[in-house]
Scaffold this motif. Structure first.
Motif, PDB file in Angstrom:
ATOM      1  N   GLY A 147     -14.925  11.610  32.983  1.00 48.54           N
ATOM      2  CA  GLY A 147     -15.376  10.789  34.097  1.00 48.54           C
ATOM      3  C   GLY A 147     -16.829  11.041  34.463  1.00 48.54           C
ATOM      4  O   GLY A 147     -17.429  10.247  35.194  1.00 48.54           O
ATOM      5  N   LEU A 148     -17.392  12.144  33.956  1.00 45.92           N
ATOM      6  CA  LEU A 148     -18.783  12.491  34.251  1.00 45.92           C
ATOM      7  C   LEU A 148     -19.617  12.603  32.978  1.00 45.92           C
ATOM      8  O   LEU A 148     -20.742  13.112  33.021  1.00 45.92           O
ATOM      9  N   HIS A 149     -19.079  12.162  31.844  1.00 46.78           N
ATOM     10  CA  HIS A 149     -19.783  12.337  30.574  1.00 46.78           C
ATOM     11  C   HIS A 149     -21.136  11.623  30.560  1.00 46.78           C
ATOM     12  O   HIS A 149     -22.110  12.151  30.011  1.00 46.78           O
ATOM     13  N   PHE A 150     -21.224  10.422  31.139  1.00 41.69           N
ATOM     14  CA  PHE A 150     -22.501   9.724  31.198  1.00 41.69           C
ATOM     15  C   PHE A 150     -23.530  10.554  31.965  1.00 41.69           C
ATOM     16  O   PHE A 150     -24.674  10.695  31.532  1.00 41.69           O
ATOM     17  N   LEU A 151     -23.113  11.085  33.116  1.00 41.36           N
ATOM     18  CA  LEU A 151     -24.014  11.869  33.959  1.00 41.36           C
ATOM     19  C   LEU A 151     -24.456  13.141  33.241  1.00 41.36           C
ATOM     20  O   LEU A 151     -25.641  13.481  33.222  1.00 41.36           O
ATOM     21  N   VAL A 152     -23.494  13.864  32.642  1.00 44.59           N
ATOM     22  CA  VAL A 152     -23.806  15.113  31.946  1.00 44.59           C
ATOM     23  C   VAL A 152     -24.719  14.846  30.749  1.00 44.59           C
ATOM     24  O   VAL A 152     -25.705  15.560  30.523  1.00 44.59           O
ATOM     25  N   ALA A 153     -24.397  13.808  29.958  1.00 49.22           N
ATOM     26  CA  ALA A 153     -25.203  13.493  28.784  1.00 49.22           C
ATOM     27  C   ALA A 153     -26.617  13.082  29.175  1.00 49.22           C
ATOM     28  O   ALA A 153     -27.599  13.512  28.548  1.00 49.22           O
ATOM     29  N   GLY A 154     -26.748  12.263  30.218  1.00 50.35           N
ATOM     30  CA  GLY A 154     -28.075  11.845  30.660  1.00 50.35           C
ATOM     31  C   GLY A 154     -28.898  13.014  31.171  1.00 50.35           C
ATOM     32  O   GLY A 154     -30.102  13.119  30.864  1.00 50.35           O
ATOM     33  N   LEU A 155     -28.265  13.913  31.928  1.00 51.43           N
ATOM     34  CA  LEU A 155     -28.972  15.084  32.449  1.00 51.43           C
ATOM     35  C   LEU A 155     -29.401  16.005  31.314  1.00 51.43           C
ATOM     36  O   LEU A 155     -30.535  16.504  31.289  1.00 51.43           O
ATOM     37  N   LEU A 156     -28.499  16.219  30.348  1.00 53.21           N
ATOM     38  CA  LEU A 156     -28.824  17.086  29.218  1.00 53.21           C
ATOM     39  C   LEU A 156     -29.950  16.489  28.379  1.00 53.21           C
ATOM     40  O   LEU A 156     -30.857  17.212  27.928  1.00 53.21           O
ATOM     41  N   ALA A 157     -29.914  15.175  28.165  1.00 52.91           N
ATOM     42  CA  ALA A 157     -30.982  14.520  27.404  1.00 52.91           C
ATOM     43  C   ALA A 157     -32.316  14.627  28.141  1.00 52.91           C
ATOM     44  O   ALA A 157     -33.371  14.835  27.520  1.00 52.91           O
ATOM     45  N   TRP A 158     -32.287  14.504  29.463  1.00 47.15           N
ATOM     46  CA  TRP A 158     -33.515  14.633  30.255  1.00 47.15           C
ATOM     47  C   TRP A 158     -34.089  16.035  30.137  1.00 47.15           C
ATOM     48  O   TRP A 158     -35.299  16.210  29.981  1.00 47.15           O
ATOM     49  N   ILE A 159     -33.226  17.055  30.179  1.00 46.39           N
ATOM     50  CA  ILE A 159     -33.682  18.443  30.038  1.00 46.39           C
ATOM     51  C   ILE A 159     -34.283  18.674  28.650  1.00 46.39           C
ATOM     52  O   ILE A 159     -35.291  19.367  28.497  1.00 46.39           O
ATOM     53  N   MET A 160     -33.655  18.079  27.626  1.00 47.17           N
ATOM     54  CA  MET A 160     -34.115  18.251  26.248  1.00 47.17           C
ATOM     55  C   MET A 160     -35.250  17.310  25.878  1.00 47.17           C
ATOM     56  O   MET A 160     -35.734  17.340  24.748  1.00 47.17           O
ATOM     57  N   ARG A 161     -35.681  16.450  26.818  1.00 52.54           N
ATOM     58  CA  ARG A 161     -36.702  15.436  26.561  1.00 52.54           C
ATOM     59  C   ARG A 161     -36.270  14.505  25.426  1.00 52.54           C
ATOM     60  O   ARG A 161     -37.076  14.128  24.565  1.00 52.54           O
ATOM     61  N   GLY A 162     -34.994  14.166  25.459  1.00 54.94           N
ATOM     62  CA  GLY A 162     -34.467  13.221  24.504  1.00 54.94           C
ATOM     63  C   GLY A 162     -34.326  11.847  25.140  1.00 54.94           C
ATOM     64  O   GLY A 162     -34.584  11.667  26.332  1.00 54.94           O
ATOM     65  N   ASN A 163     -33.916  10.886  24.342  1.00 51.64           N
ATOM     66  CA  ASN A 163     -33.744   9.523  24.822  1.00 51.64           C
ATOM     67  C   ASN A 163     -32.433   9.419  25.599  1.00 51.64           C
ATOM     68  O   ASN A 163     -31.354   9.672  25.032  1.00 51.64           O
ATOM     69  N   ILE A 164     -32.509   9.057  26.865  1.00 51.11           N
ATOM     70  CA  ILE A 164     -31.327   9.034  27.721  1.00 51.11           C
ATOM     71  C   ILE A 164     -30.370   7.916  27.312  1.00 51.11           C
ATOM     72  O   ILE A 164     -29.151   8.099  27.318  1.00 51.11           O
ATOM     73  N   ILE A 165     -30.911   6.754  26.927  1.00 50.27           N
ATOM     74  CA  ILE A 165     -30.049   5.658  26.487  1.00 50.27           C
ATOM     75  C   ILE A 165     -29.263   6.070  25.243  1.00 50.27           C
ATOM     76  O   ILE A 165     -28.071   5.771  25.112  1.00 50.27           O
ATOM     77  N   ALA A 166     -29.937   6.772  24.325  1.00 47.23           N
ATOM     78  CA  ALA A 166     -29.255   7.259  23.124  1.00 47.23           C
ATOM     79  C   ALA A 166     -28.138   8.228  23.491  1.00 47.23           C
ATOM     80  O   ALA A 166     -27.059   8.224  22.876  1.00 47.23           O
TER      81      ALA A 166
END
Length: 222
Positions: free
Chosen positions: A63-82
């Motif tokens: 239920g929080l996978h989108f939020l966790v993935a987006g936050l992790l991508a932001w920390i890693m300077r990755g593409n959030i949409i990806a």
């Protein structure tokens, strides 16, 4: 409402399409792949987002996978949409094996030895464990505002026997599968972007040539 569906889908159809979308999971996977390839970022940034999304599917934060993935991508300077698209790596066809691998790894790392009955239940009713835990959490939170008595004992057992082992055990397989997806996706995305860039250049060159010929014809007409 202008954008409201004229034919409202029945509940059974919504549930069915959740487990088996229109066109099947192969078509859904091709759509996600197509969207990933067309993202404008450099390949390594898109691949970081893919790593973040795939890794997130090995966590128990349903239920929080989108939020966790987006936050992790932001920390890693990755593409959030990806990262958001890559969370579709976890779907009704893969959640059970992902959960079983994560739980068994967690049991091993924490030195837990579940009995056979618990292991069999883990295979058959992993989803029900999380649904029941969510229901208990909802009931206990509601009890804070009513005369009901909150009972946290079952949630405590769920945390000790399922959630925490899942969270710890999902780290290793999540990192391994995420890195595989990262190193596979970088050359594929780079090749796709180069091919697409070449196709765009070819179209522009053809357009310039056509415009140049049209200009020459107009001069001859004069």
């Amino acid at each position: 409402m202008v954008f409201k569906r004229r034919d409202r889908r029945p509940i059974w159809k919504i549930v069915l399409e959740f487990f088996w979308p229109r066109g099947g999971w192969a078509r859904a996977a091709r759509y996600v792949k197509h969207r990933l390839h067309r993202l404008p970022d450099p390949p390594h940034r898109i691949a970081r987002g893919i790593f973040a999304g795939v890794f997130t599917t090995f966590t128990p934060f349903y239920g929080l996978h989108f939020l966790v993935a987006g936050l992790l991508a932001w920390i890693m300077r990755g593409n959030i949409i990806a990262a958001l698209l890559a969370t579709f790596f976890g779907n009704p066809l893969t959640y059970v094996p992902i959960g079983v691998v994560s739980l068994k790894t967690g049991y091993f790392l924490l030195g837990l030895r579940p009995d056979t009955a618990a292991t069999d239940e883990m295979h058959t009713s992993l989803g029900r464990m999380f649904v029941d835990a969510a229901a208990d959490l909802k009931a206990n939170l509601a009890a804070l505002f009513t005369d009901d008595v909150a009972d946290w004992s079952r949630l405590s057992v769920f945390y000790d026997e399922v959630f925490f082992p899942y969270m710890i055990g999902g780290i290793i397989p999540g990192v391994v599968v995420g890195l595989i997806c990262y190193y596979v996706s970088v050359p594929l995305i780079r090749a796709y972007q180069n091919r697409r860039r070449g196709a765009i250049k070819a179209k522009l060159a053809a357009l310039r040539k056509k415009t140049h010929l049209a200009g020459d014809d107009s001069k001859k007409g004069d």
